[in-house]
Design an enzyme around this catalytic site. Structure first.
Site, PDB file in Angstrom:
ATOM      1  N   LYS A   1       0.817  -1.212   0.000  1.00  0.00           N
ATOM      2  CA  LYS A   1       0.000   0.000   0.000  1.00  0.00           C
ATOM      3  C   LYS A   1       0.854   1.266   0.000  1.00  0.00           C
ATOM      4  CE  LYS A   1      -4.282  -2.069   1.479  1.00  0.00           C
ATOM      5  NZ  LYS A   1      -5.381  -2.124   2.459  1.00  0.00           N
TER       6      LYS A   1
ATOM      7  N   ARG B   1      -3.551 -10.019   5.340  1.00  0.00           N
ATOM      8  CA  ARG B   1      -4.027 -10.132   3.961  1.00  0.00           C
ATOM      9  C   ARG B   1      -2.915  -9.636   3.047  1.00  0.00           C
ATOM     10  NH1 ARG B   1      -6.606  -6.992   0.043  1.00  0.00           N
ATOM     11  NH2 ARG B   1      -8.239  -8.069  -1.167  1.00  0.00           N
TER      12      ARG B   1
END
Length: 276
Positions: free
Chosen positions: A221, A255
């Site tokens: 991210k 995740r």
């Protein structure tokens, strides 16, 4: 729709949720697994690499993403889930905010619902989750994927995210969803500034203390790029550090896109923590 065979024990080691984006526009691997055959082959690879859960999505939730019609989400995901279920008995999650998509996924063999809206987008999701007995991930997000990074703001991000997740968990239980079917997710990267994401990771124990299994998705991210200066493809090391940090501070699920590397990193971290 009894799904208890897919309820993964969430005690002991940190579980790895492998990401399978059946979309053309996801921020990291968009388009690679839009074809059903490619998606199923990637699922096989993630399983070989050690994924405990597969999270299948047919709609990108990257910043600025537009909604995808439920029928198109179903077309992208349900056949892939059915194909995976034919050779793998493990937990399969559907990443969607739409009850119709989740219903089709459950019919195809999914046993988890990963709802980034935390039951706010589709009223039908509440009854579906309650009736199916599926595991349900409730995530915090400020705004929507299209708008969430426009101007996120918090006075106290840890407290605000915690209050939101507590309220959503209470709401779910009041509608008949069992507490042992709930997982909470602080929503790293969803309506957060880089400093907000780092602060949430720093204070994960505050969220763990709520008593629900905690899922953390920090893989590749932008806050990692904010620290390192790297684009999505150059964020593996930062993603591994974030996964190890999350696991060491109470996350029961991480995740990730890089299942094999994450599994090996977690194994080493665990060995160090257990050494005499």
């Amino acid at each position: 729709m009894p799904l208890r065979d897919q309820i993964l024990p969430l005690s002991g080691k940190t579980r790895i949720m492998g990401v399978l984006n059946c979309t053309p526009d996801s921020f990291f691997d968009g388009g690679r697994y839009l074809d059903q055959r490619a998606a199923v082959e990637q699922a096989r690879l993630l399983i070989r690499e050690g994924a405990d859960i597969l999270d299948v999505g047919g709609e990108s939730s990257r910043p600025g993403a537009s909604p995808v019609d439920p029928s198109e989400q179903i077309r992208r995901t349900a056949p892939v889930i059915a194909a995976i279920r034919a050779f793998w008995p493990g937990p399969i999650s559907i990443d969607t905010t739409c009850a119709d998509v989740a219903r089709a996924a459950i019919a195809a063999g999914a046993g988890w619902i990963n709802d980034i809206s935390a039951l706010r987008d589709d009223a039908g999701m509440v009854s579906l989750a309650a009736e199916s007995g599926s595991m349900l991930v409730l995530m915090h997000m400020q705004g929507t994927p299209r708008t969430m990074q426009a101007a996120p703001h918090y006075e106290d991000v840890v407290a605000e995210v915690g209050r939101f997740l507590a309220e959503r968990s209470s709401f779910a239980q009041s509608r008949g969803i069992a507490s042992d079917r709930l997982v909470i997710d602080p929503g790293i990267g969803f309506g957060k500034r880089p400093a907000d994401n780092l602060t949430l990771l720093r204070h994960l124990p505050d969220l763990v203390s709520m008593g629900y299994p905690l899922l953390v998705g920090a893989s590749h991210k932008s806050f990692i790029g904010h620290v390192t200066g790297e684009g999505p493809e150059g964020r593996l090391e930062g993603s591994l550090v974030a996964a190890i940090w999350a696991a060491r501070h109470g996350a029961q699920i991480v995740r990730v896109h890089d299942v094999a590397a994450t599994r090996r990193a977690l194994m080493v971290a665990s060995a160090i923590s257990q050494a005499e």
